[in-house]
Every structure is written in structure tokens, then in C-alpha cells.
Scaffold this motif. Sequence first.
Motif, PDB file in Angstrom:
ATOM      1  N   ASP A 539       0.424 -12.043   6.392  1.00 48.17           N
ATOM      2  CA  ASP A 539      -0.906 -12.534   6.001  1.00 48.17           C
ATOM      3  C   ASP A 539      -1.021 -12.297   4.501  1.00 48.17           C
ATOM      4  O   ASP A 539      -1.557 -11.279   4.057  1.00 48.17           O
ATOM      5  CB  ASP A 539      -2.003 -11.808   6.785  1.00 48.17           C
ATOM      6  N   PHE A 540      -0.479 -13.220   3.728  1.00 46.11           N
ATOM      7  CA  PHE A 540      -0.332 -13.014   2.286  1.00 46.11           C
ATOM      8  C   PHE A 540      -1.674 -12.760   1.601  1.00 46.11           C
ATOM      9  O   PHE A 540      -1.776 -11.924   0.701  1.00 46.11           O
ATOM     10  CB  PHE A 540       0.362 -14.230   1.662  1.00 46.11           C
ATOM     11  N   LYS A 541      -2.713 -13.476   2.029  1.00 45.60           N
ATOM     12  CA  LYS A 541      -4.013 -13.334   1.385  1.00 45.60           C
ATOM     13  C   LYS A 541      -4.560 -11.919   1.562  1.00 45.60           C
ATOM     14  O   LYS A 541      -4.976 -11.264   0.593  1.00 45.60           O
ATOM     15  CB  LYS A 541      -4.992 -14.357   1.963  1.00 45.60           C
ATOM     16  N   GLU A 542      -4.569 -11.431   2.803  1.00 49.34           N
ATOM     17  CA  GLU A 542      -5.089 -10.087   3.068  1.00 49.34           C
ATOM     18  C   GLU A 542      -4.163  -9.023   2.486  1.00 49.34           C
ATOM     19  O   GLU A 542      -4.630  -7.992   1.981  1.00 49.34           O
ATOM     20  CB  GLU A 542      -5.252  -9.882   4.577  1.00 49.34           C
ATOM     21  N   ALA A 543      -2.846  -9.272   2.553  1.00 48.85           N
ATOM     22  CA  ALA A 543      -1.896  -8.300   1.991  1.00 48.85           C
ATOM     23  C   ALA A 543      -2.097  -8.168   0.485  1.00 48.85           C
ATOM     24  O   ALA A 543      -2.097  -7.047  -0.060  1.00 48.85           O
ATOM     25  CB  ALA A 543      -0.463  -8.728   2.310  1.00 48.85           C
ATOM     26  N   SER A 544      -2.289  -9.286  -0.190  1.00 54.12           N
ATOM     27  CA  SER A 544      -2.518  -9.243  -1.641  1.00 54.12           C
ATOM     28  C   SER A 544      -3.796  -8.484  -1.969  1.00 54.12           C
ATOM     29  O   SER A 544      -3.855  -7.706  -2.931  1.00 54.12           O
ATOM     30  CB  SER A 544      -2.596 -10.667  -2.195  1.00 54.12           C
ATOM     31  N   ARG A 545      -4.828  -8.715  -1.162  1.00 55.51           N
ATOM     32  CA  ARG A 545      -6.098  -8.015  -1.388  1.00 55.51           C
ATOM     33  C   ARG A 545      -5.900  -6.501  -1.264  1.00 55.51           C
ATOM     34  O   ARG A 545      -6.371  -5.724  -2.102  1.00 55.51           O
ATOM     35  CB  ARG A 545      -7.137  -8.494  -0.364  1.00 55.51           C
ATOM     36  N   ALA A 546      -5.191  -6.068  -0.205  1.00 61.06           N
ATOM     37  CA  ALA A 546      -4.962  -4.638   0.009  1.00 61.06           C
ATOM     38  C   ALA A 546      -4.106  -4.041  -1.107  1.00 61.06           C
ATOM     39  O   ALA A 546      -4.377  -2.936  -1.603  1.00 61.06           O
ATOM     40  CB  ALA A 546      -4.296  -4.425   1.370  1.00 61.06           C
ATOM     41  N   ILE A 547      -3.070  -4.775  -1.514  1.00 53.60           N
ATOM     42  CA  ILE A 547      -2.169  -4.278  -2.565  1.00 53.60           C
ATOM     43  C   ILE A 547      -2.910  -4.104  -3.885  1.00 53.60           C
ATOM     44  O   ILE A 547      -2.745  -3.090  -4.597  1.00 53.60           O
ATOM     45  CB  ILE A 547      -0.971  -5.234  -2.714  1.00 53.60           C
ATOM     46  N   LEU A 548      -3.731  -5.080  -4.239  1.00 54.68           N
ATOM     47  CA  LEU A 548      -4.492  -4.980  -5.483  1.00 54.68           C
ATOM     48  C   LEU A 548      -5.464  -3.798  -5.433  1.00 54.68           C
ATOM     49  O   LEU A 548      -5.663  -3.108  -6.446  1.00 54.68           O
ATOM     50  CB  LEU A 548      -5.249  -6.285  -5.734  1.00 54.68           C
ATOM     51  N   ALA A 549      -6.065  -3.586  -4.262  1.00 56.79           N
ATOM     52  CA  ALA A 549      -6.986  -2.450  -4.123  1.00 56.79           C
ATOM     53  C   ALA A 549      -6.241  -1.127  -4.312  1.00 56.79           C
ATOM     54  O   ALA A 549      -6.765  -0.178  -4.930  1.00 56.79           O
ATOM     55  CB  ALA A 549      -7.672  -2.500  -2.755  1.00 56.79           C
ATOM     56  N   LEU A 550      -5.018  -1.035  -3.798  1.00 51.21           N
ATOM     57  CA  LEU A 550      -4.221   0.180  -3.977  1.00 51.21           C
ATOM     58  C   LEU A 550      -3.833   0.366  -5.443  1.00 51.21           C
ATOM     59  O   LEU A 550      -3.900   1.475  -5.994  1.00 51.21           O
ATOM     60  CB  LEU A 550      -2.957   0.106  -3.106  1.00 51.21           C
ATOM     61  N   LYS A 551      -3.433  -0.724  -6.076  1.00 50.44           N
ATOM     62  CA  LYS A 551      -2.993  -0.644  -7.469  1.00 50.44           C
ATOM     63  C   LYS A 551      -4.123  -0.215  -8.409  1.00 50.44           C
ATOM     64  O   LYS A 551      -3.881   0.468  -9.414  1.00 50.44           O
ATOM     65  CB  LYS A 551      -2.441  -2.003  -7.907  1.00 50.44           C
ATOM     66  N   GLU A 552      -5.334  -0.632  -8.083  1.00 55.52           N
ATOM     67  CA  GLU A 552      -6.465  -0.281  -8.942  1.00 55.52           C
ATOM     68  C   GLU A 552      -6.688   1.220  -9.018  1.00 55.52           C
ATOM     69  O   GLU A 552      -7.261   1.727  -9.987  1.00 55.52           O
ATOM     70  CB  GLU A 552      -7.728  -0.974  -8.444  1.00 55.52           C
ATOM     71  N   THR A 553      -6.242   1.955  -7.996  1.00 59.82           N
ATOM     72  CA  THR A 553      -6.427   3.415  -7.976  1.00 59.82           C
ATOM     73  C   THR A 553      -5.260   4.151  -8.616  1.00 59.82           C
ATOM     74  O   THR A 553      -5.284   5.375  -8.717  1.00 59.82           O
ATOM     75  CB  THR A 553      -6.607   3.900  -6.528  1.00 59.82           C
ATOM     76  N   GLY A 554      -4.199   3.432  -9.013  1.00 56.61           N
ATOM     77  CA  GLY A 554      -3.032   4.060  -9.630  1.00 56.61           C
ATOM     78  C   GLY A 554      -1.858   4.221  -8.697  1.00 56.61           C
ATOM     79  O   GLY A 554      -0.784   4.690  -9.103  1.00 56.61           O
ATOM     80  N   ILE A 555      -2.014   3.859  -7.422  1.00 61.18           N
ATOM     81  CA  ILE A 555      -0.904   3.948  -6.469  1.00 61.18           C
ATOM     82  C   ILE A 555       0.179   2.950  -6.857  1.00 61.18           C
ATOM     83  O   ILE A 555      -0.103   1.824  -7.263  1.00 61.18           O
ATOM     84  CB  ILE A 555      -1.419   3.679  -5.032  1.00 61.18           C
ATOM     85  N   ARG A 556       1.434   3.362  -6.731  1.00 60.36           N
ATOM     86  CA  ARG A 556       2.553   2.497  -7.088  1.00 60.36           C
ATOM     87  C   ARG A 556       2.961   1.635  -5.888  1.00 60.36           C
ATOM     88  O   ARG A 556       2.739   2.014  -4.729  1.00 60.36           O
ATOM     89  CB  ARG A 556       3.752   3.333  -7.545  1.00 60.36           C
ATOM     90  N   LEU A 557       3.603   0.499  -6.186  1.00 53.62           N
ATOM     91  CA  LEU A 557       4.004  -0.433  -5.129  1.00 53.62           C
ATOM     92  C   LEU A 557       5.499  -0.702  -5.209  1.00 53.62           C
ATOM     93  O   LEU A 557       6.025  -1.072  -6.265  1.00 53.62           O
ATOM     94  CB  LEU A 557       3.240  -1.758  -5.252  1.00 53.62           C
ATOM     95  N   SER A 558       6.189  -0.524  -4.085  1.00 49.60           N
ATOM     96  CA  SER A 558       7.623  -0.817  -3.989  1.00 49.60           C
ATOM     97  C   SER A 558       7.836  -1.904  -2.941  1.00 49.60           C
ATOM     98  O   SER A 558       7.196  -1.897  -1.878  1.00 49.60           O
ATOM     99  CB  SER A 558       8.408   0.432  -3.579  1.00 49.60           C
TER     100      SER A 558
END
Length: 680
Positions: A539-558
Motif C-alpha cells: 500500500d504505497f500511499k499509506e506506507a509513504s505516509r508512515a515513512i514520512l511521519a517516522l522520518k520527521e522525528t529523526g528515525i532512520r529508514l533502511s
Amino acid sequence: MGSNWLTSAVTAFKTWVAGDSGDPDVALAQYQFIQRQTPFLYMMSLAGGWGLSVTHWSVAPIALTLVVPLLVTAFAVQRIVTVRRRQKETPSHAEILAWQKQAKVLAVVSPAIFSIWVLSLFPYGGPYLQVQVVFTIAVANLVLLFCLIHFRAVALINAFCANTLYFIYFAIAGEHVFTYFALYGIAASMGAFFILNNHYRGFIKLIRTGRDLKRHSEELEHKQDETQKLSDLNYYIANHDHMTGLPNRRCFLLELDQSFRSARQSGEPLSLCVFDLGGLRAINNIYGLNTGDQILLEVVRRLKSKLAPQMFVARIAGDEFALLAVGDEAAFSDVSSFFDELFAESCQLPEASMKLNYAAGIAHLDESVLSPTDLLEHAVYVLQEAKLNRNEPVAVFGPRHSEQMLSHARVTQALQSADIEAELSVAFQPIVDVAHNRITGVECLARWNSPLLGNVPPGEFIPIAERCGVINRLTLVLLRKALEAARHWPADLKLSFNLSASNLSSRGFVQEILDLLESFGFEPGRLHCEVTETSVMWDFKEASRAILALKETGIRLSLDDFGTGYSSLSHVHKLPLDCIKVDRSFVHGIRPDTAGYGIVKSLLALSRDMGIACVVEGVETEEELSVLKSLGTSEVQGYLFSRPLSEADLGRLFTKGMTLSSGTMQSDDPPVALEAAQAG
């Protein structure tokens, strides 16, 4: 003034006489009624006339008793034959109007001929024969009125012509008694006419009522037709996919139920194939829904052209289809060839062309299938297996799968346990900087020791947890345990933690992660959330939303298992990545002459160009490590350095320092697939 009054009166009389004959329905009814009455009218007139001929045979000339009757009879027979022929036809309104004019002319001619003939016999014979003539005239007039009453204009003309001729004849002849009879006959005819006029009004009312009923019936029938059409349309919409026109899931389930019952009763074979179009969801996300729809329509067109007569096809989900075959055991005997031919031709994309891949699960009706739902569940179950096996995209349900389903059912039940939190634990595998032999982070891996099932591998229970809807709960439990262990780690050590497709698509789940970090005082920048391409594309739309929310707090993404998805490079550019993890399938047995060598080299160069980290997974031998170092690899993870460690073992390792050299693991320790040890 007087002339205008007279003109108005005449016009009103004409209108009254004509009645409703201008009405098409009334005119047709008059026509049909008169056609039925005309033969009887002529027969009665001829009977009376020939009766006079017989009684006057000895006293009147033969011309009047034979010749004239024969001529009149010929005329009457001709009229009867004409009327009989017309009774089989349905004339147009214009033809009926022409007939009305003709009938009005005959209303003058016919009584004139009959009257002249009958009155010509009056001078012959005595009083009795003369009374017979008058009686015949009276009966003929009454018959005319009764036969023609539903055509008021013709009835009046007939009555007027006949009675006028009789009256004039007797008045000129000086027959006062018969003149009185004629006057009385005129009065009686007029009285009878006005009485019968009530029947005429009833006739008109009946015609109108019948017309109204017919019109109402037609309207009702039209409404019923419209209702039926609307019902048919609603049924079609409810049972067919609006885009492809194929039966939808609802229609498929009805067909499956009927086919199942029929096959059970007749003993015919029944097979079900559920297949999935690989890459369609990725095409939708990359090129847009319109491109994806066009690809889907092209696949459906090809599919319809290859269907056998005994097959039923339906679209049961976005990129999932079902093929049902009844009465043919060999229908799915060579599914691989069927799909290879189906997707042999590339599909055109805006910037390129590509061949779609597929995965198919097949189930046959046998003694283990107790319901249509069982057959569908079997096909869907082996479809999931086919999706994981890229070398064999077709799986057929068998006894082995029955055992697996029972095992999965037990796992599902055990996952619902209230003590699941106590049964779960975490293990950690170091991520090593090979240039300095230094541990830079650890990946958190799930472990489950069930009192009923024993140690259940993560590769088994994680997918089941996703399917039964408890993955979010398990993820939070595992993250809590990892954060609890991290309290005792060096402050700069990063924690890699896997998130599943369900985690990313669940609204509110990101906030629960952030609440956990805050409660443990864990710096968000130390947490690396690992996601796979498959989980993002789910679910690319919801996944992108969740990822951006995580990134805004400083969490890294792999991005984990990099290179195994459908369009990795596009994801690298679309997602705010901090790290890519190269899948172990490219590392196993890597040498300069292998395909994996070029892939890893390209991915390392890509990560350097983009300024993001790159971790190579699955390093198990010194030879593999040597090749990776020559390519410029900086961080690796694998059994060559360490197997997954418990919290206590990891703690003892840290007491010795943050360094970790190759060969820590003994050579007889069996390697395991890292992707099978992810916590979602």
C-alpha cells in the motif's frame, strides 16, 4: 343572426351524429363491429325480400319476383364476401376513414335499392300481402337500427332513407292507413334510436375504458420492463467488475458454490486456479492507475481469448483472478504453459515494455474438500507458496499442504494466547564496520518459544501473524523488549528493527512507536526502521505516509532485501532512505565472474553517489568478505562475524569492547536466511 343559429345547430347535429368516429380507437371498434353485423343485416334483408317474392310469385311480374331479387341477392352476396375478407385485416386509420365515407354512401344506396324493390310489390295482391310488405319494412328498419347503432351516422342515414321512401310512396299513393303506418314507423324508429343511443354511449365508454386500461397496462408493462432492465443492470453491476467486465468476487463465489454442489452430485471433476499478476501494483504506483488499468485490460483480453469452454474466469481482487474448470481433470494439467503463452508478449509501458510475471495456486476437488470455501482456501494457500518460489510460480495443493494448514491453524491459535508477550523474546545480530572491525549496530530478530509448539521459526509465525491481524501487537511487544535491552548498550549503537506491510498501512501505529521511544528515552536517530520493497508496494500511499511521519522525528529508514523487488531504483529515488541493505542472494558465492559481483558493485556505487549507507547481508565466508572489501564495502552482516545473540551474550560482547573480527562464529554453525528471521 338566424342563419348563424341554423349553421351552429346543423354543425352541432353533425357533430352529434358523427359522435366519436374521429377517434382512432372508436373508429376501429365501429369498423370491426359493423364488419361483424353486415352479413347478418344483408341476410335478414334478403330473407324478408325473398319471402315477399314467394308470396307474390303468382300475382306479380316475374321481373319483380325473380330477376330483381337475383340482382339484389348478387349485390348482397358481393358485399358479404367483401366484408368477410376485410374481417381478416386490420386497416390503418386512413383506410377506416375511407371506409366510413363508403359506408355512408351505401347507407343511402342499399335502403334505396331494397325499398324500391319491396314497394314495387305493394300494388300486387290483396290486403294481406300489403300488410306483409309493411311488416317486412318495419322489421328491416328495426334490424337496421340494432345492427348499426354503434355507427350512429350510418344508422340515421339508413333509417332516414328507408322511412322517407316508405312515407313518400304511401303519401303519393293515397294510402292513408299505410301513410299512418309509415309515420308511426318513423316515430318508432326515432324512439328506438334514442333508446339504443344509451347503448351507443356505453359502447363509447367501453372503448375508452378499454383504451385506458390498455394504456395503463402498457405503461405498467413499460415500467415493469424498465424495472426489469434496472434490476438486470443492478444485478450485472453487483456481479461484475466495472472495469474489466469479468465476474467479480461475489459472482465467483456463487458460481463456485453451484459448481461445487453439481460436482458433488454428478461426481465430475472440479478444479480451481487462483493466480496473481506480479508487478501490477508496482506499475500502478510508478506509472499511475491509468497505465495499470490498460495493462490489466490487455491481460484480460488475452485471457478471454485463451479460455476453454468449460472454464469460468473472475476478477476476485485488484490483481488476483480465479479460473474454475468443471468436468475436465486435464484443464489445469499444464498451467505453466498456459500462463507462459498468456504473458509471452511484453506489455507496453510509457517509458519501456515489460513482461508480467505471475503466481498461481491450484486446488482439485477431493475427499478432503468439504465445502466450496475449503477449495478456495486451498487454492489461495498454495498461491502464497507460489509467490515465494520464484523458480516455480505454480503450486498444486496436496497432502503436505493440508498438514501445513493444520500447523498454521495451531500457530494462529497460539498467537492469540494471553501469554504471548512472555513467550516472545528478541535476538540481536551485529552489523560490523569491516574497515575497523567495529560493531556499529545490531538488527533485532524475533524469537518465539511456545509452551505448546516449542520454538517456532520467525519465517513461519510472522507471516501467519500478518494474516490473522496480530502483527501490530507482536511488533510493539518485540520493540519494547529491544528497547529494554538497549538501555545497557553504548549510546552510539544503532538498532535496526523490521516493520511489516501491515505496520506501515495501519494508521496510528507510527504514534505508538514514538510513544515507546519516548517512554524508554531512546534517541529516535539511533533507530533504523527496516522495510522491504514488498511491504512498501503493498500500500504505497499509506506506507509513504508512515515513512514520512517516522522520518520527521529523526528515525532512520533502511530498505531491506534491496534488489529483490520490482523496481528498486525508483524506490531509492522516491523514498527518503538512509541506508540500503543488499540481499544475501547476491552475496552467496560471490566472485568476479558471477552476476552477483556486478550487482553488488553497482549498488555500492549507487549508495555512494546518493550519500547513503549500504549494508551487505549474508556474509558467511572469508572469500565473500575479501571480494566485498575489494568492492569498497564498509558495513556487513552475517554468520562470518556472529550468529544472532541473546541479550546476555550481546552484553558480554560489549564488555569486551565494540570490536568484532571475522571468524567469531565456528565453521560448523549452520547459516540461516536472515530474511527468515525478521520480526515482520
